[in-house]
Motif scaffolding. Sequence first.
Motif, mmCIF file in Angstrom:
data_model
loop_
_atom_site.group_PDB
_atom_site.id
_atom_site.type_symbol
_atom_site.label_atom_id
_atom_site.label_comp_id
_atom_site.label_asym_id
_atom_site.label_seq_id
_atom_site.Cartn_x
_atom_site.Cartn_y
_atom_site.Cartn_z
ATOM 1 N N ILE A 176 0.855 -1.183 0.000
ATOM 2 C CA ILE A 176 0.000 0.000 0.000
ATOM 3 C C ILE A 176 0.893 1.236 0.000
ATOM 4 O O ILE A 176 1.852 1.300 0.762
ATOM 5 N N HIS A 177 0.599 2.171 -0.881
ATOM 6 C CA HIS A 177 1.316 3.447 -0.859
ATOM 7 C C HIS A 177 0.365 4.554 -0.440
ATOM 8 O O HIS A 177 -0.723 4.675 -1.000
ATOM 9 N N ARG A 178 0.795 5.351 0.524
ATOM 10 C CA ARG A 178 0.003 6.511 0.914
ATOM 11 C C ARG A 178 0.144 7.576 -0.157
ATOM 12 O O ARG A 178 1.211 7.773 -0.719
ATOM 13 N N LYS A 179 -0.950 8.260 -0.427
ATOM 14 C CA LYS A 179 -0.935 9.350 -1.399
ATOM 15 C C LYS A 179 -1.378 10.627 -0.712
ATOM 16 O O LYS A 179 -1.901 10.591 0.404
ATOM 17 N N GLU A 180 -1.191 11.759 -1.392
ATOM 18 C CA GLU A 180 -1.688 13.045 -0.905
ATOM 19 C C GLU A 180 -3.159 12.890 -0.514
ATOM 20 O O GLU A 180 -3.591 13.367 0.527
ATOM 21 N N GLN A 181 -3.915 12.211 -1.360
ATOM 22 C CA GLN A 181 -5.290 11.856 -1.008
ATOM 23 C C GLN A 181 -5.505 10.401 -1.390
ATOM 24 O O GLN A 181 -5.225 9.998 -2.509
ATOM 25 N N GLY A 182 -5.989 9.614 -0.445
ATOM 26 C CA GLY A 182 -6.279 8.219 -0.754
ATOM 27 C C GLY A 182 -5.059 7.322 -0.699
ATOM 28 O O GLY A 182 -4.005 7.695 -0.183
ATOM 29 N N VAL A 183 -5.213 6.129 -1.215
ATOM 30 C CA VAL A 183 -4.130 5.150 -1.224
ATOM 31 C C VAL A 183 -4.050 4.459 -2.575
ATOM 32 O O VAL A 183 -5.013 4.442 -3.345
ATOM 33 N N GLU A 184 -2.883 3.892 -2.809
ATOM 34 C CA GLU A 184 -2.689 3.072 -3.996
ATOM 35 C C GLU A 184 -2.324 1.676 -3.511
ATOM 36 O O GLU A 184 -1.374 1.509 -2.752
ATOM 37 N N MET A 185 -3.129 0.700 -3.909
ATOM 38 C CA MET A 185 -2.850 -0.693 -3.581
ATOM 39 C C MET A 185 -2.135 -1.295 -4.775
ATOM 40 O O MET A 185 -2.607 -1.183 -5.912
ATOM 41 N N CYS A 186 -0.992 -1.947 -4.522
ATOM 42 C CA CYS A 186 -0.198 -2.497 -5.619
ATOM 43 C C CYS A 186 -0.011 -3.993 -5.473
ATOM 44 O O CYS A 186 0.115 -4.512 -4.368
ATOM 45 N N CYS A 187 0.037 -4.639 -6.608
ATOM 46 C CA CYS A 187 0.364 -6.058 -6.653
ATOM 47 C C CYS A 187 1.447 -6.217 -7.707
ATOM 48 O O CYS A 187 1.207 -5.935 -8.885
ATOM 49 N N SER A 188 2.646 -6.624 -7.291
ATOM 50 C CA SER A 188 3.751 -6.670 -8.244
ATOM 51 C C SER A 188 4.229 -8.094 -8.524
ATOM 52 O O SER A 188 4.251 -8.943 -7.630
ATOM 53 N N PHE A 189 4.562 -8.299 -9.778
ATOM 54 C CA PHE A 189 5.015 -9.595 -10.275
ATOM 55 C C PHE A 189 6.389 -9.423 -10.916
ATOM 56 O O PHE A 189 6.637 -8.423 -11.582
ATOM 57 N N ARG A 190 7.234 -10.420 -10.740
ATOM 58 C CA ARG A 190 8.539 -10.413 -11.427
ATOM 59 C C ARG A 190 8.292 -10.813 -12.879
ATOM 60 O O ARG A 190 7.607 -11.796 -13.138
ATOM 61 N N SER A 191 8.867 -10.043 -13.799
ATOM 62 C CA SER A 191 8.631 -10.379 -15.203
ATOM 63 C C SER A 191 9.535 -11.520 -15.644
ATOM 64 O O SER A 191 10.578 -11.778 -15.050
ATOM 65 N N LEU A 192 9.107 -12.207 -16.686
ATOM 66 C CA LEU A 192 9.839 -13.372 -17.185
ATOM 67 C C LEU A 192 11.127 -12.942 -17.873
ATOM 68 O O LEU A 192 11.185 -11.875 -18.475
#
Length: 159
Positions: free
Chosen positions: A143-159
């Motif tokens: 989760i990244h905090r933003k000036e307003q709201g949040v950003e939820m991230c899901c990260s994958f390693r690329s092939l």
Amino acid sequence: SDMELNPHGPAQLIDLIQSKVSTQVEASKFELKVIPPESSTSQQILVNEDAFSQIMINLVDNALKFSKDFTPKVIELGYRIEQKQVVFFVRDYGPGITKEQEKKVFQLFYRLENELTRKTQGTGIGLALVLELATRMQAHLKIHRKEQGVEMCCSFRSL
């Protein structure tokens, strides 16, 4: 049990999610903004399409619930490339989280879920399962905090 993972391009996956969540977002009187990546990529990632869909649909679902009393009523969806990672994100303009909460983000997943479940019935599969599905695909949630709201991230390693 091992889930079957297949190579997919991130752009196709975002199209898939957009088609799955657009009705729900509009029904909630929100606008879904798909943010184009800064650079196109030929990178592919290994995902299970169903599990990936469940993760992203739930992140959108949560974003809608948390930000329902706030404006702008916008949910942003997209991906970006960070070195060898493909990072999918769902951004809301809701109340956000504190720095303290951000540190305890995984306990937060469980706590938020309990609070949500008390207030709203039928919260989908819930964040605990989102975490589990991500882990099984060797993906990471942040989760990244933003000036307003949040950003939820899901990260994958690329092939």
